[in-house]
Motif scaffolding. Structure first.
Motif, PDB file in Angstrom:
ATOM      1  N   ASP A  91       0.847  -1.197   0.000  1.00  0.00           N
ATOM      2  CA  ASP A  91       0.000   0.000   0.000  1.00  0.00           C
ATOM      3  C   ASP A  91       0.884   1.249   0.000  1.00  0.00           C
ATOM      4  N   ASP A  92       0.403   2.324   0.563  1.00  0.00           N
ATOM      5  CA  ASP A  92       1.077   3.627   0.496  1.00  0.00           C
ATOM      6  C   ASP A  92       2.501   3.560   1.091  1.00  0.00           C
ATOM      7  N   CYS A  93       3.326   4.534   0.700  1.00  0.00           N
ATOM      8  CA  CYS A  93       4.633   4.829   1.309  1.00  0.00           C
ATOM      9  C   CYS A  93       5.832   4.103   0.718  1.00  0.00           C
ATOM     10  N   CYS A 112      -2.380   9.601  -0.058  1.00  0.00           N
ATOM     11  CA  CYS A 112      -2.941  10.034   1.235  1.00  0.00           C
ATOM     12  C   CYS A 112      -1.839  10.270   2.264  1.00  0.00           C
ATOM     13  N   GLN A 113      -0.681   9.660   2.084  1.00  0.00           N
ATOM     14  CA  GLN A 113       0.446   9.894   3.000  1.00  0.00           C
ATOM     15  C   GLN A 113       1.449  10.881   2.387  1.00  0.00           C
ATOM     16  N   LYS A 114       0.944  11.680   1.447  1.00  0.00           N
ATOM     17  CA  LYS A 114       1.733  12.776   0.865  1.00  0.00           C
ATOM     18  C   LYS A 114       2.954  12.320   0.071  1.00  0.00           C
ATOM     19  N   LEU A 172      -3.247  -2.965  -9.171  1.00  0.00           N
ATOM     20  CA  LEU A 172      -3.022  -1.588  -8.722  1.00  0.00           C
ATOM     21  C   LEU A 172      -4.209  -1.112  -7.899  1.00  0.00           C
ATOM     22  N   LYS A 173      -3.934  -0.701  -6.666  1.00  0.00           N
ATOM     23  CA  LYS A 173      -4.949  -0.021  -5.852  1.00  0.00           C
ATOM     24  C   LYS A 173      -4.742   1.473  -6.051  1.00  0.00           C
ATOM     25  N   TYR A 174      -5.808   2.202  -6.406  1.00  0.00           N
ATOM     26  CA  TYR A 174      -5.656   3.594  -6.842  1.00  0.00           C
ATOM     27  C   TYR A 174      -6.579   4.491  -6.019  1.00  0.00           C
TER      28      TYR A 174
END
Ligand code: GAL
Length: 402
Positions: free
Chosen positions: A74-76, A123-125, A148-150
């Motif tokens: 996910d993010d980051c 969402c985590q910039k 891909l999660k978008y």
């Protein structure tokens, strides 16, 4: 120089490739995708080591055997862009590079997923894909990404359908079959336009690790999510699923009973089953829930029909899901936090309502309990059982042939 004949052959080849490709993306996610995603448990604490260990665990703990296949970071994972706009993965966290990680996941017979955002930032910039959709999609394909999660943060007021269509087209243009997971939290009713653009769409804000209390924006409990998704059944089907968010099983707030309810209801709703816990060190009950192959079979039934509420009696609900071969899954859900549901259920009296391919008057059905893993009787006699507070009883009905 290309002769007329050769030119025609090239055209035919291109056409065949295009047809073959569009078929391959269109037949993706024929059943709800299953896998693991880093967010619920690890947030931004992702790394190459973690993801490799998760892939190892998925193979050794039988999750792969029962159908989990996508491992999604996910993010980051991303920190910036180079002067040509290419997305840069964090070299400290992923020193071998993302392609090598994808290769590792594939070497285990699993598939590889990644995350980005339709906005200018995630969402985590971290850098989002706005303005870089085709370039990013090409990078993902070159790394062997399969999913891909978008996301939808910092979307700068874009039209959601157009934004997701752009990335969907960018993924298709790579020529690599990539499952496209729309994550705009249900804000713009993606169930009305998501089919054909993506393969699954989040229907709600984020799940939090809570059974029945909603905590803050972006934090919905298991029961709230069920209520928000319940009436969207008509939008789901093979290749296009309602996504009530990732699982919280094994994240230590939900108790055993609540976790079984969460997992069972996700299966009844034909939801993607994305584990969100640390699967490297699960206790036995968590592993048993996540690998219950009879419950998973309900989720993965090839008809792809999302289950629906059948009866509501105050805090007691009965849900039905039509399965292949005239079989039916039934789930008795006790939402009551304090009292058990003492059930004495006359099958014929209630019938099977909207399920047209099964009939309790014409046939007797074998009743199989999907958590006890045993046949517990048939529909000619009442079902007498007690369902604990916030628990479920989940069964599969199959006609007994004479
Ligand atoms: C949210 C999304 C979560 C997670 C998070 C990462 O918008 O719904 O599932 O991906 O962003 O920042």
């Amino acid at each position: 120089m290309i002769s007329r004949k050769n030119g025609l052959a090239v055209l035919v080849m291109v056409f065949v490739r295009i047809v073959a490709f569009s078929q391959s993306t269109d037949t993706l996610a024929g059943t709800p995708p299953m896998g693991w995603n880093s967010w619920n448990k690890f947030g931004c604490n992702v790394s190459e080591t973690l993801i490799k260990e998760i892939a190892d665990a998925m193979v050794s703990n039988k999750m792969k055997e029962v159908g989990y296949e996508y491992i999604v970071i996910d993010d980051c994972w991303q920190i910036g862009r180079d002067k040509d706009g290419n997305i840069i993965p964090d070299p400290k966290l992923f020193p071998s590079g993302i392609k090598a990680l994808g290769d590792y996941i594939h070497s285990k017979g699993l598939k590889f997923g990644i995350y980005s955002c339709a906005g200018s930032q995630t969402c985590q910039k971290r850098p989002g894909s706005k303005g870089y959709q085709f370039q990013d999609a090409r990078a993902y394909a070159s790394w062997g990404v399969d999913f891909l999660k978008y996301d939808w943060c910092y979307n700068d007021g874009q039209n959601a359908k157009a934004a997701y269509l752009t990335m969907g087209e960018a993924l298709k243009a790579t020529g690599r079959p990539i499952v496209f997971s729309i994550c705009e939290w249900g804000t713009n009713k993606p169930w009305e336009w998501g089919k054909g653009i993506g393969h699954l769409w989040r229907t709600t804000e984020d799940i939090v690790n809570s059974f029945d209390g909603d905590i803050y924006w972006g934090g919905l409990s298991v029961l709230s999510i069920i209520d928000l998704q319940a009436n969207l059944y008509k939008y789901a089907g093979p290749g296009h699923w309602n996504d009530p968010d990732m699982l919280e099983v094994g994240n230590s707030i939900l108790n055993y009973t609540q976790s079984k309810t969460h997992f069972s209801m996700w299966a009844m709703m034909a939801a993607p089953l994305m584990a969100g816990n640390d699967i490297r060190k699960m206790d036995k009950p968590t592993a048993e829930i996540l690998t219950n192959n009879e419950v998973i079979a309900v989720d993965q039934d090839e008809l792809g029909i999302q289950g629906r509420r059948f009866w509501v009696f105050g805090k007691h609900e009965i849900w039905l899901k039509e399965l292949k071969n005239g079989e039916v899954a039934i789930c008795f859900l006790n939402r009551d936090a304090n009292n058990a549901w003492k059930l004495d259920y006359d099958w014929k009296h209630y019938g099977l309502g909207f399920i047209t391919n099964a009939n309790l008057d014409k046939n007797i059905y074998k009743v199989r309990d999907l958590w006890l893993h045993k046949d517990i009787g048939n529909t000619s006699v009442n079902l007498v059982t007690e369902i604990p507070p916030q628990g479920i009883s989940m069964m599969r009905l199959s006609a007994i042939k004479n």
